[in-house]
Design a protein around this motif. Structure first.
Motif, mmCIF file in Angstrom:
data_model
loop_
_atom_site.group_PDB
_atom_site.id
_atom_site.type_symbol
_atom_site.label_atom_id
_atom_site.label_comp_id
_atom_site.label_asym_id
_atom_site.label_seq_id
_atom_site.Cartn_x
_atom_site.Cartn_y
_atom_site.Cartn_z
ATOM 1 N N ARG B 21 1.084 -1.437 0.041
ATOM 2 C CA ARG B 21 0.029 0.028 0.345
ATOM 3 C C ARG B 21 0.666 1.458 0.359
ATOM 4 N N PRO B 22 0.522 2.467 -0.744
ATOM 5 C CA PRO B 22 1.053 3.331 -0.469
ATOM 6 C C PRO B 22 1.608 3.536 0.709
ATOM 7 N N GLY B 23 2.603 4.049 0.953
ATOM 8 C CA GLY B 23 4.099 4.164 2.151
ATOM 9 C C GLY B 23 4.038 3.371 2.985
ATOM 10 N N ASP B 24 3.006 2.099 2.224
ATOM 11 C CA ASP B 24 4.278 1.077 3.263
ATOM 12 C C ASP B 24 5.629 0.895 2.611
ATOM 13 N N ARG B 25 6.310 0.136 3.287
ATOM 14 C CA ARG B 25 7.701 0.370 3.440
ATOM 15 C C ARG B 25 7.931 -1.442 2.351
ATOM 16 N N LEU B 26 9.051 -1.411 1.528
ATOM 17 C CA LEU B 26 9.018 -2.019 0.382
ATOM 18 C C LEU B 26 10.197 -3.512 0.579
ATOM 19 N N PRO B 27 9.883 -4.616 0.200
ATOM 20 C CA PRO B 27 11.022 -5.664 1.280
ATOM 21 C C PRO B 27 12.901 -5.251 1.008
ATOM 22 N N SER B 28 13.689 -5.713 1.759
ATOM 23 C CA SER B 28 14.745 -5.087 1.555
ATOM 24 C C SER B 28 15.169 -5.571 0.745
ATOM 25 N N VAL B 29 16.293 -4.769 0.164
ATOM 26 C CA VAL B 29 17.633 -5.998 -0.929
ATOM 27 C C VAL B 29 17.587 -7.293 -0.631
ATOM 28 N N ARG B 30 18.299 -7.069 0.719
ATOM 29 C CA ARG B 30 18.981 -8.690 1.472
ATOM 30 C C ARG B 30 17.524 -9.356 0.743
ATOM 31 N N ALA B 31 16.790 -9.168 1.413
ATOM 32 C CA ALA B 31 15.622 -10.470 1.270
ATOM 33 C C ALA B 31 14.907 -10.457 0.563
ATOM 34 N N LEU B 40 22.735 -9.026 -5.192
ATOM 35 C CA LEU B 40 22.286 -7.812 -4.387
ATOM 36 C C LEU B 40 22.214 -7.169 -5.928
ATOM 37 N N SER B 41 23.226 -6.834 -6.387
ATOM 38 C CA SER B 41 23.311 -5.466 -7.637
ATOM 39 C C SER B 41 21.599 -5.577 -8.575
ATOM 40 N N THR B 42 21.461 -6.855 -8.525
ATOM 41 C CA THR B 42 19.814 -6.979 -9.542
ATOM 42 C C THR B 42 19.330 -6.501 -8.844
ATOM 43 N N VAL B 43 18.562 -7.111 -7.825
ATOM 44 C CA VAL B 43 17.402 -5.850 -6.437
ATOM 45 C C VAL B 43 17.949 -4.528 -6.919
ATOM 46 N N GLN B 44 18.812 -4.571 -6.589
ATOM 47 C CA GLN B 44 19.503 -3.151 -6.836
ATOM 48 C C GLN B 44 19.002 -2.229 -7.799
ATOM 49 N N GLN B 45 19.354 -2.892 -9.022
ATOM 50 C CA GLN B 45 18.547 -2.446 -10.199
ATOM 51 C C GLN B 45 17.301 -2.706 -10.951
ATOM 52 N N ALA B 46 16.535 -3.818 -10.113
ATOM 53 C CA ALA B 46 15.253 -3.503 -10.320
ATOM 54 C C ALA B 46 14.683 -2.473 -9.158
ATOM 55 N N TYR B 47 15.095 -2.023 -8.140
ATOM 56 C CA TYR B 47 14.693 -0.949 -7.723
ATOM 57 C C TYR B 47 14.695 0.539 -8.292
ATOM 58 N N ASN B 53 10.013 4.525 -12.900
ATOM 59 C CA ASN B 53 8.668 4.323 -13.062
ATOM 60 C C ASN B 53 8.126 5.400 -12.239
ATOM 61 N N GLY B 54 8.511 5.727 -10.641
ATOM 62 C CA GLY B 54 8.038 6.121 -10.195
ATOM 63 C C GLY B 54 6.951 5.331 -8.866
ATOM 64 N N LEU B 55 7.508 4.092 -8.755
ATOM 65 C CA LEU B 55 6.644 3.150 -7.748
ATOM 66 C C LEU B 55 7.066 2.779 -6.992
ATOM 67 N N GLY B 63 15.616 1.943 3.501
ATOM 68 C CA GLY B 63 14.796 1.216 1.896
ATOM 69 C C GLY B 63 14.340 2.203 1.355
ATOM 70 N N TYR B 64 13.343 1.129 0.791
ATOM 71 C CA TYR B 64 12.327 1.689 -0.160
ATOM 72 C C TYR B 64 11.242 1.799 0.034
ATOM 73 N N PHE B 65 10.262 2.513 0.108
ATOM 74 C CA PHE B 65 8.750 2.969 0.030
ATOM 75 C C PHE B 65 8.095 2.924 -0.992
ATOM 76 N N VAL B 66 7.208 2.579 -0.970
ATOM 77 C CA VAL B 66 5.578 2.868 -2.110
ATOM 78 C C VAL B 66 5.382 4.119 -1.689
ATOM 79 N N PRO B 67 5.459 5.205 -2.471
ATOM 80 C CA PRO B 67 5.643 6.358 -2.284
ATOM 81 C C PRO B 67 3.691 7.058 -2.479
ATOM 82 N N ALA B 68 3.298 8.015 -1.695
ATOM 83 C CA ALA B 68 2.504 7.748 -0.892
ATOM 84 C C ALA B 68 0.749 7.882 -1.871
ATOM 85 N N SER B 69 0.301 7.675 -2.045
ATOM 86 C CA SER B 69 -0.709 7.853 -3.301
ATOM 87 C C SER B 69 -1.062 8.983 -3.739
ATOM 88 N N ARG B 70 -1.018 9.149 -5.048
ATOM 89 C CA ARG B 70 -1.567 10.199 -5.483
ATOM 90 C C ARG B 70 -3.469 10.555 -5.590
#
Lengths: 472, 472
Positions: B21-31, B40-47, B53-55, B63-70
């Motif tokens: 969901r918007p605001g959620d923390r996304l899984p860590s690179v390691r996970a 690890l670098s493949t995951v980093q490239q994916a991120y 893409n603004g996702l 770490g990475y988060f889902v952007p707050a909902s537009r």
């Protein structure tokens, strides 16, 4: 055009028209040089062209002579089609012809293929390469529905040779002449409507009528002068005909050029009965005489003639670049073109426009006309040599198709089946009739340069005819 | 596909579908590295792809988060078209759109043009060059009616992605999707017949019905789930409908993907009432989700679905290479194709076949999907910024078209005229209705990469809307 080609064409036309008779001595090199104000070597070059074309025969120390007349086979008889509108059949046989795979070794005498191996076509392939390189992706946008402006301007220029004074705005580019014909018919007719056609007639145009649910009224057609105006007038009086569809210049399959006076008379008839004319001119630029014959369209003053053509026979069919000059029906044909294919591919349009604008079209036509005329004479000679006595053949005045009529009870469907097993393909006569007549006829293509392979194929056709007659 | 792109698509789909969901923390690179067995670098490239893409939004040390909902604008309301078959109008307005010249400076937001400037298309232009050079004149012969065999094999392979298990023999190449649709309709219907269509609907397909004298029965359509099955069922009970014609995947103009369950239900309905379905899938390969949605055709067991598509939206419209998988109607569609254009140009077929066979299609699609998805978000943002409050917009799940609905009494025909004077072109809503409804709607193209020019054009559209409202 170079001087000697000009001169050769002039003399050639005079010989063909009987101005000089077989066996006559032709004017001396010196006399022609004086008469036309050209050098002696120019005249000599012109004579060499005529010699190549079999129109002049050099005799040592005596000059040039018109070759003694060839034996000429009898013309096909005029068809007497049913004098009523009919539903069109023969789709299966057309499909058979169209589906034949180009397998190695198959000699396709049946299809309407021009010779696309001429070096005069090379600039066209270079234009394609140039467009891929320079225009790149811009050639991949949608074109306007009406088609590329430069190409339409070039076509308008070429159309001057057939007496048409049109502008780019009067023209609409189509995916080959096929789409031009199809959109034209759809613009004017509704299912159930009656269309008068020359008979025999191009099977593609007739299948279009079939597919659209229209009826064809076949009009008897003279193998030298074209559609019978008398029969047509009777038909117009008797039936509610919507449009007359025909190929008056270098007709397919008969090869005649309808005389100008008859073209004018046909137009007058169309005006009197207020019907439209769909004029298929796809072979018109390949007339053996020079200048090329005028179109009916060139006499049209009230926009009732829809002139349809393409570069499929003059350049190459794979281009799928055709056009229509629809006169007063422009808006309607535009709609029909849009709903059929949206727009025409821009790339081949750009390539053809480049080819025309750089002056490659006329020299190419000259070369092909010469080749096809020679091909015609050669093919007629072969037919006379290999086919049964009494075989009748057309006398094409342009294009590259020969129409051959065998004994009345002969069946060319059987012939075709027997030939396919021998890797030779012909076009059966029945597809050129709405009602499957002309079963004793066939059409053969003489576009390819004479070669032992083609001669062998023609001799196979002849031998198979003899065999089938014996088996009966 | 490379590993990181694969992973990015997987995560992207999950985010888009609300799994995170918007605001959620996304899984860590390691996970993720452990979960998917990648580096690890493949995951980093994916991120990084997701970030582009603004996702996904990187936060330092967290770490990475889902952007707050537009903020998301309201959806268009469901149309309530006349519940009876009507004759189709609006040709003049379609012609206006189609005829607009590509003049320098004009920003064409109206037409269905993909972005053809992507470097992933370069191999296609190289293929054209290679064909001009190597194949030469052999590319200028007539093709078989059914089209190039290699190309048909390649298309059959691509169709597997949409769940279709077809062979080259099931396919017929056409001059764009336009000819596929046109030949399909003509194969099934006669003038006067009733065709049920989604509403709003692609104007080209409707003009085809108009040109062929058929009637359209517009079925209300939900902007997220597509044609109303309930309304369609009622219509099927009430009217002798011959065929259902629709664009269920990445609809034009609404952009929705009809859910698989509804596609199946639609097919069941068609079986129950024994009608055919013409499925326009021309935008289907441009769905933002992966794998692409299944076609109705992929569920078809009795050959009643005619799947129509082309490379006009995925590669380039100027190719004019489309196809149809006509099921049980193959022979009939073949006839209709033959009478429309004879055969399809071989050259672009060879080029596309080369492009597909060398694996260039999928990477190109991936790039365009990403670009178009970004273009959608950007365009919605601009519309929210520059257009009046209360403007409703579609939520495209593929393709590159946005449908915009203004206040009920607003007239986009006036808007279009005012905009053309300012060198901006839109598609007016009325052409997407058989009866000229949706006058308060417009369609805009977001295929081009975001640029100050495009933003300026969109802001002009907004400003002009404000001005016209004030003038009223």
């Amino acid at each position: 055009m170079t001087l000697y080609v000009n001169l050769a064409e002039l003399l050639g036309t005079r010989i063909e028209n009987g101005f000089y008779r077989p066996g006559d001595r032709l004017p001396s090199v010196r006399a022609l040089s004086v008469e036309h104000g050209v050098s002696l070597s120019t005249v000599q070059q012109a004579y060499r062209v005529l010699e190549d074309n079999g129109l002049a025969l050099p005799k040592p120390k005596s000059g040039y002579f018109v070759p003694a007349s060839r034996a000429v086979p009898a013309l096909p008889v005029i068809g007497r089609p049913a004098q009523r509108p009919v539903d069109i059949s023969q789709w299966d046989q057309v499909l058979d012809l169209m589906r034949t795979k180009t397998i190695p070794g198959l000699v396709q005498l049946g299809r309407g293929m021009p010779d696309v191996t001429s070096p005069t076509l090379r600039p066209l392939m270079r234009a394609f390469g140039k467009i891929a390189r320079d225009e790149g992706l811009s050639a991949l946008y949608y074109d306007s529905i009406q088609g590329n402006q430069t190409l339409r301007e070039q076509i308008a220029r070429v159309l001057l040779d057939s007496g048409c004074n049109l502008t780019a705005n009067d023209l609409l580019i189509t995916a080959g002449c096929h789409e031009a014909l199809s959109a034209s018919v759809r613009a004017i007719c509704e299912p159930g409507d009656i269309v008068a056609v020359d008979s025999p007639s191009f099977f593609g145009a007739m299948q279009t009528l079939k597919g659209l649910g229209m009826k064809a009224l076949e009009i008897p057609t003279d193998p030298l002068t074209g559609i019978s105006l008398e029969a047509l007038e009777l038909a117009l009086e008797q039936w509610p005909i919507k449009v007359i569809q025909l190929t008056p210049s270098c007709n397919n399959p008969l090869g005649y050029v309808m005389p100008e006076s008859r073209k004018r008379a046909l137009l007058t008839l169309a005006q009197r009965f207020d019907v439209a004319i769909i004029e298929d001119d796809v072979y018109g630029d390949l007339a053996f005489s020079y200048p090329r014959p005028r179109t009916i369209k060139s006499f049209d003053e009230d926009g009732r003639v829809l002139l349809c053509s393409s570069f499929s026979k003059t350049l190459a069919p794979g281009l799928r670049v055709g056009w229509v000059a629809p006169g007063r029906y422009l808006e309607r044909v535009l709609h029909m073109k849009y709903i059929g294919t949206g727009s025409t591919a821009p790339q081949p349009q750009l390539a053809v426009a480049d080819f025309l604008a750089n002056g490659h079209y006329e020299p190419h036509l000259r070369r092909m006309r010469t080749q096809y005329q020679r091909g015609r004479d050669q093919m007629i000679d072969w037919v006379m040599r290999y086919f049964p006595e009494g075989t009748r053949v057309s006398r094409p005045q342009g294009g590259f198709m020969l129409w051959i009529e065998l004994a009345e009870d002969f069946d060319t469907l059987r012939l075709n089946r027997a030939l396919l097993a021998q890797n030779v393909q012909i076009a059966v006569g029945s597809i050129f009739s709405a009602s499957g007549k002309y079963r004793n006829c066939l059409r053969m293509n003489f576009a390819a340069k004479a070669s032992p392979e083609v001669e062998a194929a023609v001799s196979k056709v002849g031998a198979t005819i003899f065999r089938l007659i014996e088996e009966e």
